[in-house]
Design a protein around this motif. Sequence first.
Motif, PDB file in Angstrom:
ATOM      1  N   ALA A  88     -25.302   3.352  11.172  1.00 54.96           N
ATOM      2  CA  ALA A  88     -24.067   3.075  10.449  1.00 54.96           C
ATOM      3  C   ALA A  88     -24.191   1.797   9.611  1.00 54.96           C
ATOM      4  N   ALA A  89     -24.837   0.764  10.177  1.00 52.74           N
ATOM      5  CA  ALA A  89     -25.004  -0.498   9.463  1.00 52.74           C
ATOM      6  C   ALA A  89     -25.919  -0.341   8.257  1.00 52.74           C
ATOM      7  N   ILE A  90     -26.979   0.438   8.405  1.00 56.34           N
ATOM      8  CA  ILE A  90     -27.903   0.673   7.285  1.00 56.34           C
ATOM      9  C   ILE A  90     -27.178   1.370   6.147  1.00 56.34           C
ATOM     10  N   ALA A  91     -26.388   2.373   6.487  1.00 54.79           N
ATOM     11  CA  ALA A  91     -25.641   3.106   5.462  1.00 54.79           C
ATOM     12  C   ALA A  91     -24.625   2.208   4.766  1.00 54.79           C
ATOM     13  N   ALA A  92     -24.037   1.280   5.526  1.00 55.78           N
ATOM     14  CA  ALA A  92     -23.056   0.364   4.941  1.00 55.78           C
ATOM     15  C   ALA A  92     -23.719  -0.643   4.008  1.00 55.78           C
ATOM     16  N   ASP A  93     -24.917  -1.089   4.383  1.00 53.74           N
ATOM     17  CA  ASP A  93     -25.627  -2.089   3.579  1.00 53.74           C
ATOM     18  C   ASP A  93     -26.357  -1.480   2.392  1.00 53.74           C
ATOM     19  N   HIS A  94     -26.730  -0.223   2.514  1.00 54.23           N
ATOM     20  CA  HIS A  94     -27.497   0.445   1.463  1.00 54.23           C
ATOM     21  C   HIS A  94     -26.879   1.818   1.195  1.00 54.23           C
ATOM     22  N   HIS A  95     -26.015   1.887   0.224  1.00 51.20           N
ATOM     23  CA  HIS A  95     -25.324   3.145  -0.070  1.00 51.20           C
ATOM     24  C   HIS A  95     -26.272   4.201  -0.628  1.00 51.20           C
ATOM     25  N   ASP A  96     -27.469   3.798  -1.012  1.00 47.90           N
ATOM     26  CA  ASP A  96     -28.441   4.742  -1.559  1.00 47.90           C
ATOM     27  C   ASP A  96     -29.622   4.971  -0.615  1.00 47.90           C
ATOM     28  N   ALA A  97     -29.455   4.603   0.660  1.00 54.92           N
ATOM     29  CA  ALA A  97     -30.552   4.753   1.626  1.00 54.92           C
ATOM     30  C   ALA A  97     -30.923   6.219   1.792  1.00 54.92           C
ATOM     31  N   VAL A  98     -32.222   6.475   1.993  1.00 57.06           N
ATOM     32  CA  VAL A  98     -32.712   7.831   2.198  1.00 57.06           C
ATOM     33  C   VAL A  98     -33.580   7.865   3.448  1.00 57.06           C
ATOM     34  N   PHE A  99     -33.598   9.005   4.094  1.00 54.64           N
ATOM     35  CA  PHE A  99     -34.381   9.200   5.309  1.00 54.64           C
ATOM     36  C   PHE A  99     -35.524  10.153   5.021  1.00 54.64           C
ATOM     37  N   ALA A 100     -36.757   9.656   5.162  1.00 51.39           N
ATOM     38  CA  ALA A 100     -37.951  10.481   4.974  1.00 51.39           C
ATOM     39  C   ALA A 100     -38.306  11.109   6.312  1.00 51.39           C
ATOM     40  N   SER A 101     -37.930  12.350   6.505  1.00 53.07           N
ATOM     41  CA  SER A 101     -38.145  13.022   7.783  1.00 53.07           C
ATOM     42  C   SER A 101     -39.417  13.863   7.755  1.00 53.07           C
ATOM     43  N   SER A 102     -40.249  13.677   8.768  1.00 54.49           N
ATOM     44  CA  SER A 102     -41.427  14.531   8.928  1.00 54.49           C
ATOM     45  C   SER A 102     -41.080  15.757   9.757  1.00 54.49           C
ATOM     46  N   LEU A 103     -39.814  15.816  10.215  1.00 58.54           N
ATOM     47  CA  LEU A 103     -39.321  16.911  11.053  1.00 58.54           C
ATOM     48  C   LEU A 103     -39.943  16.882  12.445  1.00 58.54           C
ATOM     49  N   ALA A 104     -40.518  15.736  12.823  1.00 59.30           N
ATOM     50  CA  ALA A 104     -41.059  15.550  14.171  1.00 59.30           C
ATOM     51  C   ALA A 104     -39.911  15.294  15.146  1.00 59.30           C
ATOM     52  N   ALA A 105     -40.238  15.216  16.433  1.00 53.74           N
ATOM     53  CA  ALA A 105     -39.209  15.023  17.455  1.00 53.74           C
ATOM     54  C   ALA A 105     -38.370  13.775  17.182  1.00 53.74           C
ATOM     55  N   GLU A 106     -39.052  12.667  16.872  1.00 52.38           N
ATOM     56  CA  GLU A 106     -38.332  11.428  16.598  1.00 52.38           C
ATOM     57  C   GLU A 106     -37.392  11.579  15.404  1.00 52.38           C
ATOM     58  N   ASP A 107     -37.860  12.280  14.393  1.00 49.83           N
ATOM     59  CA  ASP A 107     -37.062  12.445  13.180  1.00 49.83           C
ATOM     60  C   ASP A 107     -35.866  13.351  13.421  1.00 49.83           C
ATOM     61  N   MET A 108     -36.014  14.329  14.306  1.00 50.37           N
ATOM     62  CA  MET A 108     -34.883  15.182  14.650  1.00 50.37           C
ATOM     63  C   MET A 108     -33.837  14.393  15.417  1.00 50.37           C
ATOM     64  N   LEU A 109     -34.284  13.489  16.291  1.00 47.19           N
ATOM     65  CA  LEU A 109     -33.358  12.622  17.009  1.00 47.19           C
ATOM     66  C   LEU A 109     -32.618  11.704  16.033  1.00 47.19           C
ATOM     67  N   LEU A 110     -33.370  11.125  15.096  1.00 46.81           N
ATOM     68  CA  LEU A 110     -32.764  10.223  14.119  1.00 46.81           C
ATOM     69  C   LEU A 110     -31.780  10.978  13.220  1.00 46.81           C
ATOM     70  N   LEU A 111     -32.112  12.192  12.841  1.00 43.82           N
ATOM     71  CA  LEU A 111     -31.198  13.009  12.054  1.00 43.82           C
ATOM     72  C   LEU A 111     -29.902  13.257  12.817  1.00 43.82           C
ATOM     73  N   HIS A 112     -30.027  13.576  14.101  1.00 46.04           N
ATOM     74  CA  HIS A 112     -28.846  13.802  14.927  1.00 46.04           C
ATOM     75  C   HIS A 112     -27.959  12.552  14.945  1.00 46.04           C
ATOM     76  N   ALA A 113     -28.589  11.378  15.041  1.00 44.29           N
ATOM     77  CA  ALA A 113     -27.844  10.119  15.037  1.00 44.29           C
ATOM     78  C   ALA A 113     -27.134   9.906  13.705  1.00 44.29           C
ATOM     79  N   ILE A 114     -27.809  10.204  12.610  1.00 45.68           N
ATOM     80  CA  ILE A 114     -27.208  10.057  11.282  1.00 45.68           C
ATOM     81  C   ILE A 114     -25.972  10.938  11.146  1.00 45.68           C
ATOM     82  N   VAL A 115     -26.093  12.174  11.634  1.00 48.43           N
ATOM     83  CA  VAL A 115     -24.959  13.102  11.564  1.00 48.43           C
ATOM     84  C   VAL A 115     -23.825  12.626  12.455  1.00 48.43           C
ATOM     85  N   GLN A 116     -24.149  12.210  13.676  1.00 49.05           N
ATOM     86  CA  GLN A 116     -23.108  11.782  14.602  1.00 49.05           C
ATOM     87  C   GLN A 116     -22.411  10.518  14.111  1.00 49.05           C
ATOM     88  N   ALA A 117     -23.177   9.624  13.479  1.00 47.19           N
ATOM     89  CA  ALA A 117     -22.588   8.393  12.952  1.00 47.19           C
ATOM     90  C   ALA A 117     -21.865   8.629  11.633  1.00 47.19           C
TER      91      ALA A 117
END
Length: 244
Positions: free
Chosen positions: A24-53
């Motif tokens: 949430a803080a990253i999105a607030a500080d950088h309105h143009d932030a992008v997530f480079a996902s490799s679709l690995a387990a960690e990236d799926m977890l991070l995606l879930h966090a982005i959606v939930q936040a």
Amino acid sequence: MTTFHSTFDPATLRQWDKLLGQVAAIAADHHDAVFASSLAAEDMLLLHAIVQAQAPIEVFTLDTGRLPAQTLGLIDTIAERYGVVVKAIKPDPAAVHEHVAQFGEFAFYESVDLRKACCAIRKVEPLRRTLQGHSAWLTGQRRGQSVTRVELAESEFDPVFGLQKYNPLALWTEEQVWAVIRALNIPYNPLHDQHYPSIGCDPCTRAVRPGEDARAGRWWWEQRTSKECGLHAGNLKAIDPQTV
């Protein structure tokens, strides 16, 4: 606070809630932030966090033209589960054709230089092109993944691509990642269940054997100190030649 199963590790629960705040803080500080996902387990977890936040962070993946079908299948899974469109960034077809015509389809097996040249065309150039004009990007990297990532920071300036880089899972353990994935029923690449902890291009990835390093299956014909593709070239500064 997120509700987990009663047996969930409290320390991991704290990590998860911290992650939601970080995103949430990253999105607030950088309105143009992008997530480079490799679709690995960690990236799926991070995606879930982005959606939930409910963080408005654009998600993309680098479709090298050689990814396993199981990896590419996650793009549709993500759309169905989260309603998120993962943009597939492809390499310049002319550059790919020229490289293959000059060196052969499987030249990456011949030397580290040729492998890195292939990675540069299929990964690094598309990433550079995608990050251009943005002020920050996120990755799912962890310190425990590789000898090249042991000093990975949660936040750092990326001198290679010239913008702020966030690795919010840097301090997470593999056990914590999978505990959250299981607890929240987060979708993941089925190859992980076939002993593929780290998954890249199909011809450059194999299953690991018991006791092997998590990235032993990536470019397995090379020395472990060379196992970065150029996307995270800044990690190589962390290597102490006396310890590898």
